[in-house]
Design an enzyme around this catalytic site. Sequence first.
Site, short mmCIF file in Angstrom:
data_model
loop_
_atom_site.label_atom_id
_atom_site.label_comp_id
_atom_site.label_asym_id
_atom_site.label_seq_id
_atom_site.Cartn_x
_atom_site.Cartn_y
_atom_site.Cartn_z
N GLU A 261 17.82 39.45 -24.48
CA GLU A 261 18.35 38.33 -25.60
C GLU A 261 17.93 40.18 -26.16
OE1 GLU A 261 15.97 36.24 -28.24
OE2 GLU A 261 16.37 34.88 -26.88
N GLU A 311 22.04 29.33 -37.11
CA GLU A 311 21.59 27.86 -36.40
C GLU A 311 20.66 28.09 -37.94
OE1 GLU A 311 19.49 28.29 -32.29
OE2 GLU A 311 20.63 29.93 -32.27
N LYS A 314 16.56 26.79 -36.84
CA LYS A 314 15.82 27.57 -36.47
C LYS A 314 14.10 27.77 -37.56
CE LYS A 314 16.37 30.53 -33.24
NZ LYS A 314 16.22 32.09 -32.53
N GLU A 322 15.59 34.81 -39.19
CA GLU A 322 15.50 34.12 -37.81
C GLU A 322 16.70 33.05 -38.11
OE1 GLU A 322 13.42 34.96 -35.38
OE2 GLU A 322 14.38 33.58 -34.10
#
Length: 478
Positions: A261, A311, A314, A322
Amino acid sequence: MARAMVLLCSLLLLLGATTTHGMGVNWGTQAAQNVNPSVVVQMLKDNNIKKVKLFDSDHWTVKFFAGSGIEVMLGIPNNQLKDLGDHDNAKDWVKQNVSKHMYDGGVNIKYVAVGNEPFLKAYNGSNLKTLLPAMENIQKALNEAGLDHIKVTTPQNADVYESGSGVPSDGNFRKDIRDLMGKIANFLSDNNSMFLVNIYPFLSLYQNPDFPVEFAFFDGGAKPVQDKSISYNNMFDANLDTLYWSLKKAGYPKLKLAVGEIGWPTDGNKKANVKMAQRFYDGFFRKMATNKGTPLYPGYIECYLFSLMDENLKSVAPGEFERHWGIFRYDGQPKYPIDFTGKGNDKMPVGAKNVPYLEHEWCVLDRDKVKNPKDSSIQSNMQYACAMGDCTSLKDGASCDNLDLVHKVSYAYNNYFQINNQDVEACDFKGTAKIVKTNASTDGCFFPIALQNAAGFRVSIATGMSVFAALLTLLILF
Ligand SMILES: *[C@@H]1O[C@H](CO)[C@@H](O)[C@H](O)[C@H]1NC(C)=O
Ligand SMILES: *[C@@H]1O[C@H](CO)[C@@H](O)[C@H](O)[C@H]1NC(C)=O
Ligand SMILES: *[C@@H]1O[C@H](CO)[C@@H](O)[C@H](O)[C@H]1NC(C)=O
Ligand SMILES: *[C@@H]1O[C@H](CO)[C@@H](O)[C@H](O)[C@H]1NC(C)=O
Protein backbone atom coordinates in the site's frame (compact mmCIF):
# COMPACT_ATOMS: atom_id res chain seq x y z
CA MET A 1 23.31 -23.46 -30.89
CA ALA A 2 20.19 -22.31 -32.72
CA ARG A 3 18.17 -24.57 -30.50
CA ALA A 4 19.75 -23.07 -27.42
CA MET A 5 18.89 -19.62 -28.73
CA VAL A 6 15.28 -20.60 -29.31
CA LEU A 7 15.15 -22.06 -25.84
CA LEU A 8 16.64 -18.95 -24.33
CA CYS A 9 14.22 -16.76 -26.24
CA SER A 10 11.18 -18.74 -25.15
CA LEU A 11 12.48 -18.64 -21.61
CA LEU A 12 12.79 -14.87 -21.81
CA LEU A 13 9.31 -14.65 -23.32
CA LEU A 14 7.98 -16.79 -20.54
CA LEU A 15 9.65 -14.64 -17.92
CA GLY A 16 8.35 -11.54 -19.66
CA ALA A 17 4.87 -12.99 -19.60
CA THR A 18 4.92 -13.79 -15.91
CA THR A 19 6.31 -10.50 -14.60
CA THR A 20 3.84 -7.72 -15.21
CA HIS A 21 5.56 -4.41 -14.57
CA GLY A 22 3.61 -1.27 -13.84
CA MET A 23 1.43 -0.14 -10.99
CA GLY A 24 -1.01 -2.24 -9.10
CA VAL A 25 -3.87 -0.83 -7.07
CA ASN A 26 -5.76 -1.77 -3.91
CA TRP A 27 -9.52 -2.04 -4.24
CA GLY A 28 -11.49 -2.12 -0.98
CA THR A 29 -15.26 -2.12 -0.68
CA GLN A 30 -16.02 -0.73 2.79
CA ALA A 31 -18.60 1.67 1.41
CA ALA A 32 -22.35 2.10 1.76
CA GLN A 33 -22.64 1.57 -1.99
CA ASN A 34 -19.99 0.12 -4.28
CA VAL A 35 -19.26 0.44 -7.96
CA ASN A 36 -20.06 -2.83 -9.71
CA PRO A 37 -17.00 -5.07 -10.20
CA SER A 38 -17.57 -5.31 -13.97
CA VAL A 39 -17.37 -1.51 -14.13
CA VAL A 40 -14.23 -1.54 -11.98
CA VAL A 41 -12.56 -4.09 -14.27
CA GLN A 42 -13.26 -1.85 -17.29
CA MET A 43 -11.98 1.19 -15.38
CA LEU A 44 -8.70 -0.56 -14.56
CA LYS A 45 -8.30 -1.59 -18.19
CA ASP A 46 -9.07 1.95 -19.41
CA ASN A 47 -6.27 3.24 -17.19
CA ASN A 48 -3.86 0.47 -18.13
CA ILE A 49 -3.69 -0.79 -14.54
CA LYS A 50 -2.74 -4.45 -14.74
CA LYS A 51 -2.69 -5.57 -11.13
CA VAL A 52 -5.24 -5.40 -8.34
CA LYS A 53 -5.02 -6.26 -4.66
CA LEU A 54 -8.23 -7.20 -2.86
CA PHE A 55 -8.96 -7.42 0.86
CA ASP A 56 -11.00 -10.57 0.66
CA SER A 57 -11.81 -13.17 -1.95
CA ASP A 58 -15.53 -12.71 -2.35
CA HIS A 59 -16.40 -15.05 -5.18
CA TRP A 60 -18.91 -12.74 -6.82
CA THR A 61 -16.32 -9.94 -7.05
CA VAL A 62 -13.34 -12.03 -8.08
CA LYS A 63 -15.13 -13.78 -10.94
CA PHE A 64 -15.44 -10.50 -12.87
CA PHE A 65 -11.66 -10.48 -13.34
CA ALA A 66 -11.83 -13.64 -15.47
CA GLY A 67 -10.28 -13.13 -18.87
CA SER A 68 -9.47 -9.49 -18.07
CA GLY A 69 -5.70 -9.95 -18.18
CA ILE A 70 -5.56 -8.24 -14.78
CA GLU A 71 -3.37 -9.96 -12.21
CA VAL A 72 -5.22 -10.46 -8.92
CA MET A 73 -3.94 -10.67 -5.36
CA LEU A 74 -6.62 -12.20 -3.16
CA GLY A 75 -6.87 -11.25 0.51
CA ILE A 76 -7.67 -13.14 3.68
CA PRO A 77 -8.91 -10.93 6.54
CA ASN A 78 -7.32 -11.29 9.98
CA ASN A 79 -10.49 -12.75 11.46
CA GLN A 80 -10.13 -15.85 9.25
CA LEU A 81 -6.55 -16.66 10.27
CA LYS A 82 -7.45 -18.83 13.22
CA ASP A 83 -9.68 -21.15 11.18
CA LEU A 84 -6.96 -21.59 8.61
CA GLY A 85 -4.71 -23.09 11.26
CA ASP A 86 -6.60 -26.23 10.31
CA HIS A 87 -5.29 -27.75 7.09
CA ASP A 88 -8.70 -29.00 5.96
CA ASN A 89 -10.13 -25.51 6.28
CA ALA A 90 -7.23 -24.19 4.22
CA LYS A 91 -7.95 -26.83 1.59
CA ASP A 92 -11.60 -25.76 1.50
CA TRP A 93 -10.55 -22.15 1.27
CA VAL A 94 -8.35 -22.84 -1.75
CA LYS A 95 -11.01 -24.99 -3.37
CA GLN A 96 -13.75 -22.42 -2.93
CA ASN A 97 -11.80 -19.22 -3.42
CA VAL A 98 -9.00 -20.11 -5.82
CA SER A 99 -9.53 -23.38 -7.72
CA LYS A 100 -12.99 -22.28 -8.85
CA HIS A 101 -11.44 -19.44 -10.85
CA MET A 102 -8.80 -21.68 -12.45
CA TYR A 103 -10.25 -22.61 -15.82
CA ASP A 104 -9.25 -21.73 -19.34
CA GLY A 105 -9.83 -17.97 -19.56
CA GLY A 106 -10.31 -17.75 -15.80
CA VAL A 107 -8.87 -15.36 -13.23
CA ASN A 108 -5.13 -14.64 -13.20
CA ILE A 109 -4.49 -15.07 -9.47
CA LYS A 110 -0.83 -14.54 -8.64
CA TYR A 111 -0.75 -14.03 -4.88
CA VAL A 112 -2.80 -14.67 -1.78
CA ALA A 113 -2.27 -12.00 0.88
CA VAL A 114 -2.81 -13.74 4.21
CA GLY A 115 -3.94 -11.31 6.93
CA ASN A 116 -3.78 -7.55 6.72
CA GLU A 117 -1.21 -5.76 8.88
CA PRO A 118 -1.81 -8.54 11.43
CA PHE A 119 0.97 -7.44 13.80
CA LEU A 120 -0.18 -3.85 14.24
CA LYS A 121 0.49 -2.87 17.84
CA ALA A 122 -3.18 -1.93 18.14
CA TYR A 123 -4.13 -5.63 17.81
CA ASN A 124 -2.32 -6.47 21.07
CA GLY A 125 -0.59 -9.47 19.56
CA SER A 126 -3.84 -11.28 18.84
CA ASN A 127 -2.62 -12.59 15.44
CA LEU A 128 0.91 -13.58 16.47
CA LYS A 129 0.18 -17.28 16.81
CA THR A 130 -2.25 -17.64 13.93
CA LEU A 131 -0.57 -15.93 10.97
CA LEU A 132 2.27 -18.28 10.07
CA PRO A 133 0.25 -21.52 10.38
CA ALA A 134 -2.40 -19.99 8.12
CA MET A 135 0.24 -18.99 5.56
CA GLU A 136 1.78 -22.46 5.66
CA ASN A 137 -1.55 -24.20 5.30
CA ILE A 138 -2.72 -22.05 2.41
CA GLN A 139 0.55 -22.49 0.50
CA LYS A 140 0.46 -26.21 1.14
CA ALA A 141 -3.14 -26.42 -0.03
CA LEU A 142 -2.29 -24.41 -3.14
CA ASN A 143 0.63 -26.69 -3.91
CA GLU A 144 -1.50 -29.79 -3.38
CA ALA A 145 -4.09 -28.39 -5.76
CA GLY A 146 -1.38 -28.04 -8.42
CA LEU A 147 -1.39 -24.26 -8.00
CA ASP A 148 2.13 -23.76 -6.73
CA HIS A 149 2.61 -20.83 -9.13
CA ILE A 150 0.32 -18.90 -6.77
CA LYS A 151 2.31 -17.57 -3.83
CA VAL A 152 1.29 -16.76 -0.30
CA THR A 153 2.47 -13.48 1.17
CA THR A 154 1.35 -11.23 4.04
CA PRO A 155 0.99 -7.44 3.99
CA GLN A 156 2.78 -5.94 6.97
CA ASN A 157 2.68 -2.44 8.34
CA ALA A 158 6.11 -0.81 8.38
CA ASP A 159 5.88 -0.81 12.19
CA VAL A 160 7.14 -4.42 12.22
CA TYR A 161 10.62 -2.95 11.90
CA GLU A 162 12.32 0.07 13.39
CA SER A 163 15.61 1.88 13.61
CA GLY A 164 16.68 3.28 16.95
CA SER A 165 18.88 6.00 15.48
CA GLY A 166 16.67 6.57 12.43
CA VAL A 167 19.26 5.47 9.87
CA PRO A 168 18.38 2.42 7.75
CA SER A 169 21.52 0.43 8.66
CA ASP A 170 20.35 0.44 12.29
CA GLY A 171 17.10 -1.18 11.20
CA ASN A 172 15.82 -4.43 12.61
CA PHE A 173 12.54 -6.17 13.22
CA ARG A 174 10.68 -5.11 16.36
CA LYS A 175 12.12 -6.95 19.33
CA ASP A 176 8.80 -8.49 20.44
CA ILE A 177 8.32 -10.17 17.04
CA ARG A 178 11.90 -10.55 15.78
CA ASP A 179 12.00 -14.37 15.87
CA LEU A 180 8.60 -14.63 14.27
CA MET A 181 9.51 -12.19 11.49
CA GLY A 182 12.59 -14.31 10.84
CA LYS A 183 10.39 -17.38 10.44
CA ILE A 184 8.06 -15.50 8.11
CA ALA A 185 11.02 -14.31 6.03
CA ASN A 186 12.22 -17.91 5.89
CA PHE A 187 8.82 -19.07 4.68
CA LEU A 188 8.60 -16.35 2.02
CA SER A 189 12.12 -17.08 0.85
CA ASP A 190 11.69 -20.89 0.74
CA ASN A 191 8.47 -20.53 -1.20
CA ASN A 192 9.75 -17.96 -3.73
CA SER A 193 7.31 -15.33 -2.54
CA MET A 194 7.92 -11.71 -1.52
CA PHE A 195 7.87 -9.50 1.57
CA LEU A 196 4.95 -7.10 1.26
CA VAL A 197 5.09 -3.86 3.24
CA ASN A 198 2.76 -0.85 3.48
CA ILE A 199 4.55 2.50 3.47
CA TYR A 200 2.87 5.76 4.40
CA PRO A 201 4.80 9.03 4.24
CA PHE A 202 1.45 10.81 4.82
CA LEU A 203 0.97 9.12 8.18
CA SER A 204 4.47 10.10 9.29
CA LEU A 205 3.69 13.68 8.43
CA TYR A 206 0.25 13.50 10.05
CA GLN A 207 1.43 11.88 13.28
CA ASN A 208 4.61 13.87 13.79
CA PRO A 209 4.51 17.68 13.54
CA ASP A 210 8.33 17.72 13.38
CA PHE A 211 8.51 15.38 10.40
CA PRO A 212 10.27 17.24 7.56
CA VAL A 213 7.60 17.81 4.89
CA GLU A 214 9.99 17.53 1.93
CA PHE A 215 11.11 14.10 3.12
CA ALA A 216 7.59 12.74 2.53
CA PHE A 217 7.81 13.70 -1.16
CA PHE A 218 10.26 13.01 -3.98
CA ASP A 219 11.22 16.48 -5.14
CA GLY A 220 14.49 16.77 -3.25
CA GLY A 221 15.05 19.70 -0.93
CA ALA A 222 14.80 17.63 2.24
CA LYS A 223 17.78 17.62 4.57
CA PRO A 224 19.23 14.22 3.68
CA VAL A 225 19.52 11.40 6.18
CA GLN A 226 23.14 10.33 5.95
CA ASP A 227 23.79 6.61 6.50
CA LYS A 228 27.51 6.07 6.09
CA SER A 229 28.12 6.66 2.38
CA ILE A 230 24.43 6.66 1.43
CA SER A 231 22.40 9.83 1.45
CA TYR A 232 18.62 9.46 1.69
CA ASN A 233 16.41 12.31 0.55
CA ASN A 234 12.99 10.68 0.76
CA MET A 235 11.19 8.53 3.29
CA PHE A 236 10.24 5.82 0.80
CA ASP A 237 13.87 4.88 0.12
CA ALA A 238 14.90 5.17 3.76
CA ASN A 239 11.97 3.05 4.89
CA LEU A 240 12.42 0.25 2.34
CA ASP A 241 16.16 0.14 3.06
CA THR A 242 15.40 -0.17 6.77
CA LEU A 243 13.40 -3.25 5.82
CA TYR A 244 16.28 -4.43 3.64
CA TRP A 245 18.63 -4.20 6.65
CA SER A 246 16.12 -5.95 8.92
CA LEU A 247 15.86 -8.84 6.46
CA LYS A 248 19.63 -8.94 5.97
CA LYS A 249 20.12 -9.23 9.73
CA ALA A 250 17.55 -12.02 9.79
CA GLY A 251 19.61 -13.79 7.08
CA TYR A 252 17.44 -13.00 4.01
CA PRO A 253 19.13 -10.19 2.08
CA LYS A 254 17.90 -11.58 -1.25
CA LEU A 255 14.20 -11.77 -0.46
CA LYS A 256 12.03 -9.91 -2.96
CA LEU A 257 10.40 -6.74 -1.55
CA ALA A 258 7.12 -5.25 -2.69
CA VAL A 259 4.96 -2.38 -1.47
CA GLY A 260 1.43 -3.46 -0.58
CA GLU A 261 0.00 0.00 0.00
CA ILE A 262 1.25 3.46 -0.84
CA GLY A 263 -0.68 6.67 -1.51
CA TRP A 264 -1.97 9.98 -0.24
CA PRO A 265 -5.52 10.89 0.91
CA THR A 266 -7.38 13.96 -0.36
CA ASP A 267 -9.74 15.02 2.43
CA GLY A 268 -10.52 14.93 6.14
CA ASN A 269 -7.36 16.75 7.26
CA LYS A 270 -5.46 19.82 6.20
CA LYS A 271 -2.52 17.73 4.99
CA ALA A 272 -4.88 15.46 3.08
CA ASN A 273 -5.76 17.38 -0.06
CA VAL A 274 -5.67 17.08 -3.83
CA LYS A 275 -2.63 19.32 -4.17
CA MET A 276 -0.45 17.24 -1.87
CA ALA A 277 -1.77 13.94 -3.24
CA GLN A 278 -0.95 15.06 -6.75
CA ARG A 279 2.51 16.19 -5.71
CA PHE A 280 3.14 12.86 -3.98
CA TYR A 281 2.00 10.70 -6.87
CA ASP A 282 3.80 12.83 -9.50
CA GLY A 283 7.08 12.34 -7.66
CA PHE A 284 6.40 8.72 -6.86
CA PHE A 285 5.48 7.74 -10.44
CA ARG A 286 8.47 9.66 -11.83
CA LYS A 287 10.74 7.75 -9.46
CA MET A 288 9.17 4.37 -10.18
CA ALA A 289 9.41 4.91 -13.94
CA THR A 290 13.21 4.96 -13.67
CA ASN A 291 13.14 1.42 -12.22
CA LYS A 292 16.12 2.41 -10.10
CA GLY A 293 14.61 1.19 -6.85
CA THR A 294 16.29 2.23 -3.62
CA PRO A 295 20.02 2.50 -2.88
CA LEU A 296 20.06 -1.02 -1.37
CA TYR A 297 17.21 -2.57 -3.35
CA PRO A 298 17.88 -1.51 -6.94
CA GLY A 299 15.57 -2.34 -9.84
CA TYR A 300 11.84 -2.61 -10.40
CA ILE A 301 9.70 -2.59 -7.26
CA GLU A 302 6.20 -4.02 -7.42
CA CYS A 303 3.78 -1.49 -5.82
CA TYR A 304 0.08 -1.36 -5.07
CA LEU A 305 -1.43 2.11 -4.82
CA PHE A 306 -3.74 2.86 -1.95
CA SER A 307 -6.29 3.12 -3.13
CA LEU A 308 -8.64 2.94 -6.06
CA MET A 309 -11.77 4.57 -4.60
CA ASP A 310 -12.96 6.35 -1.46
CA GLU A 311 -14.74 4.12 1.08
CA ASN A 312 -17.23 5.92 3.30
CA LEU A 313 -17.67 3.17 5.89
CA LYS A 314 -14.01 2.76 6.82
CA SER A 315 -13.17 3.20 10.47
CA VAL A 316 -12.01 6.73 11.21
CA ALA A 317 -10.02 5.58 14.24
CA PRO A 318 -6.69 6.27 12.42
CA GLY A 319 -8.00 9.71 11.35
CA GLU A 320 -10.81 11.39 9.39
CA PHE A 321 -8.75 11.11 6.17
CA GLU A 322 -9.22 7.33 6.26
CA ARG A 323 -12.30 7.49 4.02
CA HIS A 324 -10.54 9.55 1.35
CA TRP A 325 -7.59 7.52 0.10
CA GLY A 326 -9.10 7.04 -3.34
CA ILE A 327 -7.39 8.20 -6.51
CA PHE A 328 -11.00 8.14 -7.64
CA ARG A 329 -14.10 9.26 -5.75
CA TYR A 330 -16.59 6.78 -4.23
CA ASP A 331 -18.34 6.65 -7.62
CA GLY A 332 -15.20 5.94 -9.63
CA GLN A 333 -14.91 9.50 -10.98
CA PRO A 334 -11.42 11.01 -11.07
CA LYS A 335 -10.35 13.65 -8.56
CA TYR A 336 -7.23 15.08 -10.17
CA PRO A 337 -4.90 14.69 -13.15
CA ILE A 338 -2.31 11.96 -12.85
CA ASP A 339 0.09 9.99 -15.07
CA PHE A 340 0.61 6.44 -13.83
CA THR A 341 3.50 5.95 -16.27
CA GLY A 342 5.63 8.62 -14.58
CA LYS A 343 6.18 10.51 -17.83
CA GLY A 344 4.65 13.61 -16.30
CA ASN A 345 1.81 13.92 -18.83
CA ASP A 346 -0.79 14.44 -16.13
CA LYS A 347 -4.36 14.23 -17.30
CA MET A 348 -7.65 13.14 -15.76
CA PRO A 349 -7.63 9.35 -15.54
CA VAL A 350 -10.57 7.53 -17.15
CA GLY A 351 -13.48 7.35 -14.72
CA ALA A 352 -15.91 4.51 -14.16
CA LYS A 353 -18.41 4.28 -17.02
CA ASN A 354 -22.18 3.81 -16.82
CA VAL A 355 -22.32 4.07 -13.03
CA PRO A 356 -25.98 3.93 -12.00
CA TYR A 357 -26.83 6.69 -9.51
CA LEU A 358 -30.03 7.07 -7.54
CA GLU A 359 -32.20 10.15 -8.25
CA HIS A 360 -30.52 13.55 -8.61
CA GLU A 361 -31.83 14.53 -5.20
CA TRP A 362 -30.22 16.03 -2.15
CA CYS A 363 -31.42 16.44 1.43
CA VAL A 364 -30.93 19.91 2.97
CA LEU A 365 -31.95 21.95 5.99
CA ASP A 366 -35.39 23.51 5.40
CA ARG A 367 -34.88 27.24 6.02
CA ASP A 368 -38.65 27.84 5.93
CA LYS A 369 -38.99 25.72 9.06
CA VAL A 370 -35.78 26.56 10.88
CA LYS A 371 -35.10 30.11 12.00
CA ASN A 372 -31.91 29.42 13.89
CA PRO A 373 -29.59 26.61 12.84
CA LYS A 374 -27.76 27.01 16.15
CA ASP A 375 -30.76 25.54 18.03
CA SER A 376 -29.69 22.62 20.12
CA SER A 377 -32.26 20.36 18.44
CA ILE A 378 -30.66 21.06 15.05
CA GLN A 379 -27.22 20.46 16.52
CA SER A 380 -28.28 17.10 17.89
CA ASN A 381 -29.85 16.17 14.52
CA MET A 382 -26.55 16.98 12.93
CA GLN A 383 -24.61 14.89 15.42
CA TYR A 384 -26.91 11.99 14.77
CA ALA A 385 -26.57 12.35 10.99
CA CYS A 386 -22.80 12.50 11.28
CA ALA A 387 -22.62 9.51 13.61
CA MET A 388 -24.63 7.40 11.18
CA GLY A 389 -23.31 9.00 7.99
CA ASP A 390 -19.95 10.41 6.97
CA CYS A 391 -19.00 13.96 7.96
CA THR A 392 -15.25 13.61 7.54
CA SER A 393 -15.28 16.36 4.89
CA LEU A 394 -16.54 18.84 7.52
CA LYS A 395 -13.53 18.42 9.80
CA ASP A 396 -10.83 21.02 10.44
CA GLY A 397 -8.99 21.80 7.24
CA ALA A 398 -11.16 19.44 5.17
CA SER A 399 -12.93 20.36 1.91
CA CYS A 400 -16.24 21.47 3.48
CA ASP A 401 -14.79 23.08 6.61
CA ASN A 402 -15.40 26.58 5.21
CA LEU A 403 -19.20 26.18 4.84
CA ASP A 404 -21.46 28.27 7.05
CA LEU A 405 -23.51 26.47 9.68
CA VAL A 406 -26.64 26.17 7.52
CA HIS A 407 -24.70 24.42 4.80
CA LYS A 408 -22.82 22.27 7.30
CA VAL A 409 -26.12 20.99 8.67
CA SER A 410 -27.29 20.35 5.11
CA TYR A 411 -24.09 18.48 4.37
CA ALA A 412 -24.67 16.20 7.34
CA TYR A 413 -28.35 15.68 6.48
CA ASN A 414 -27.53 14.88 2.86
CA ASN A 415 -24.85 12.40 3.79
CA TYR A 416 -27.19 10.52 6.06
CA PHE A 417 -29.89 10.54 3.37
CA GLN A 418 -27.51 9.19 0.70
CA ILE A 419 -25.94 6.53 2.91
CA ASN A 420 -29.50 5.36 3.54
CA ASN A 421 -30.12 5.01 -0.19
CA GLN A 422 -32.28 8.16 -0.36
CA ASP A 423 -34.95 6.70 1.85
CA VAL A 424 -37.46 9.58 2.30
CA GLU A 425 -37.62 8.83 6.00
CA ALA A 426 -33.91 9.55 6.18
CA CYS A 427 -34.62 13.14 5.13
CA ASP A 428 -36.93 14.21 7.90
CA PHE A 429 -34.94 15.16 11.00
CA LYS A 430 -38.09 15.99 12.94
CA GLY A 431 -39.49 18.01 10.07
CA THR A 432 -36.44 20.24 9.63
CA ALA A 433 -35.20 18.78 6.34
CA LYS A 434 -36.39 18.76 2.75
CA ILE A 435 -35.45 16.98 -0.46
CA VAL A 436 -34.31 19.27 -3.29
CA LYS A 437 -33.54 18.64 -6.95
CA THR A 438 -30.99 21.41 -7.35
CA ASN A 439 -27.39 20.43 -6.79
CA ALA A 440 -26.51 21.32 -3.22
CA SER A 441 -22.75 21.17 -3.83
CA THR A 442 -20.81 24.40 -3.41
CA ASP A 443 -17.43 25.45 -4.71
CA GLY A 444 -14.99 22.93 -3.31
CA CYS A 445 -17.54 21.05 -1.20
CA PHE A 446 -19.08 18.10 -2.97
CA PHE A 447 -22.51 16.82 -1.86
CA PRO A 448 -22.61 13.20 -3.04
CA ILE A 449 -25.48 11.26 -4.59
CA ALA A 450 -25.78 7.59 -3.69
CA LEU A 451 -25.12 4.83 -6.18
CA GLN A 452 -27.58 2.08 -6.90
CA ASN A 453 -26.23 -0.85 -4.98
CA ALA A 454 -24.78 -3.49 -7.24
CA ALA A 455 -27.02 -6.54 -6.98
CA GLY A 456 -24.42 -8.95 -5.67
CA PHE A 457 -23.09 -6.83 -2.83
CA ARG A 458 -24.74 -8.11 0.26
CA VAL A 459 -26.60 -5.24 1.84
CA SER A 460 -26.64 -7.00 5.19
CA ILE A 461 -22.88 -6.68 5.32
CA ALA A 462 -23.05 -3.03 4.38
CA THR A 463 -25.59 -2.42 7.14
CA GLY A 464 -23.54 -4.34 9.66
CA MET A 465 -20.52 -2.30 8.73
CA SER A 466 -22.31 1.01 8.98
CA VAL A 467 -23.51 0.22 12.47
CA PHE A 468 -19.92 -0.56 13.38
CA ALA A 469 -18.70 2.65 11.75
CA ALA A 470 -21.44 4.60 13.51
CA LEU A 471 -20.45 3.21 16.89
CA LEU A 472 -16.86 4.23 16.24
CA THR A 473 -17.91 7.71 15.17
CA LEU A 474 -20.09 8.03 18.27
CA LEU A 475 -17.12 7.07 20.41
CA ILE A 476 -15.09 9.78 18.76
CA LEU A 477 -17.80 12.43 18.98
CA PHE A 478 -18.58 11.98 22.64
C1 LIG B 1 -13.80 -17.82 0.71
O1 LIG B 1 -13.63 -16.42 0.85
C2 LIG B 1 -14.73 -15.75 1.41
C3 LIG B 1 -14.51 -14.26 1.29
O2 LIG B 1 -13.24 -13.84 1.75
C4 LIG B 1 -14.93 -16.24 2.83
O3 LIG B 1 -16.03 -15.59 3.42
C5 LIG B 1 -15.14 -17.74 2.82
O4 LIG B 1 -15.22 -18.21 4.13
C6 LIG B 1 -14.01 -18.44 2.08
N1 LIG B 1 -14.31 -19.87 1.95
C7 LIG B 1 -13.80 -20.81 2.76
C8 LIG B 1 -14.21 -22.22 2.47
O5 LIG B 1 -13.04 -20.55 3.68
C1 LIG C 1 -5.82 -3.75 23.08
O1 LIG C 1 -5.62 -3.42 24.43
C2 LIG C 1 -6.14 -2.14 24.80
C3 LIG C 1 -5.70 -1.83 26.23
O2 LIG C 1 -5.78 -2.97 27.05
C4 LIG C 1 -7.68 -2.18 24.62
O3 LIG C 1 -8.22 -0.93 24.96
C5 LIG C 1 -7.99 -2.51 23.16
O4 LIG C 1 -9.38 -2.65 22.98
C6 LIG C 1 -7.32 -3.80 22.74
N1 LIG C 1 -7.50 -3.97 21.29
C7 LIG C 1 -7.81 -5.14 20.74
C8 LIG C 1 -7.97 -5.14 19.26
O5 LIG C 1 -7.96 -6.15 21.37
C1 LIG D 1 7.55 -23.29 1.97
O1 LIG D 1 8.09 -22.87 3.22
C2 LIG D 1 7.97 -23.84 4.24
C3 LIG D 1 8.49 -23.21 5.53
O2 LIG D 1 9.75 -22.65 5.34
C4 LIG D 1 8.73 -25.09 3.87
O3 LIG D 1 8.55 -26.07 4.89
C5 LIG D 1 8.21 -25.61 2.55
O4 LIG D 1 8.96 -26.71 2.13
C6 LIG D 1 8.26 -24.54 1.48
N1 LIG D 1 7.63 -25.02 0.26
C7 LIG D 1 8.30 -25.14 -0.86
C8 LIG D 1 7.51 -25.64 -2.03
O5 LIG D 1 9.46 -24.84 -0.98
C1 LIG E 1 -23.11 18.86 -8.48
O1 LIG E 1 -22.12 19.85 -8.46
C2 LIG E 1 -20.80 19.39 -8.29
C3 LIG E 1 -19.88 20.57 -8.08
O2 LIG E 1 -20.05 21.51 -9.07
C4 LIG E 1 -20.44 18.52 -9.49
O3 LIG E 1 -19.14 18.02 -9.35
C5 LIG E 1 -21.44 17.37 -9.59
O4 LIG E 1 -21.17 16.61 -10.73
C6 LIG E 1 -22.86 17.90 -9.64
N1 LIG E 1 -23.77 16.77 -9.55
C7 LIG E 1 -24.69 16.54 -10.47
C8 LIG E 1 -25.52 15.33 -10.29
O5 LIG E 1 -24.89 17.30 -11.42
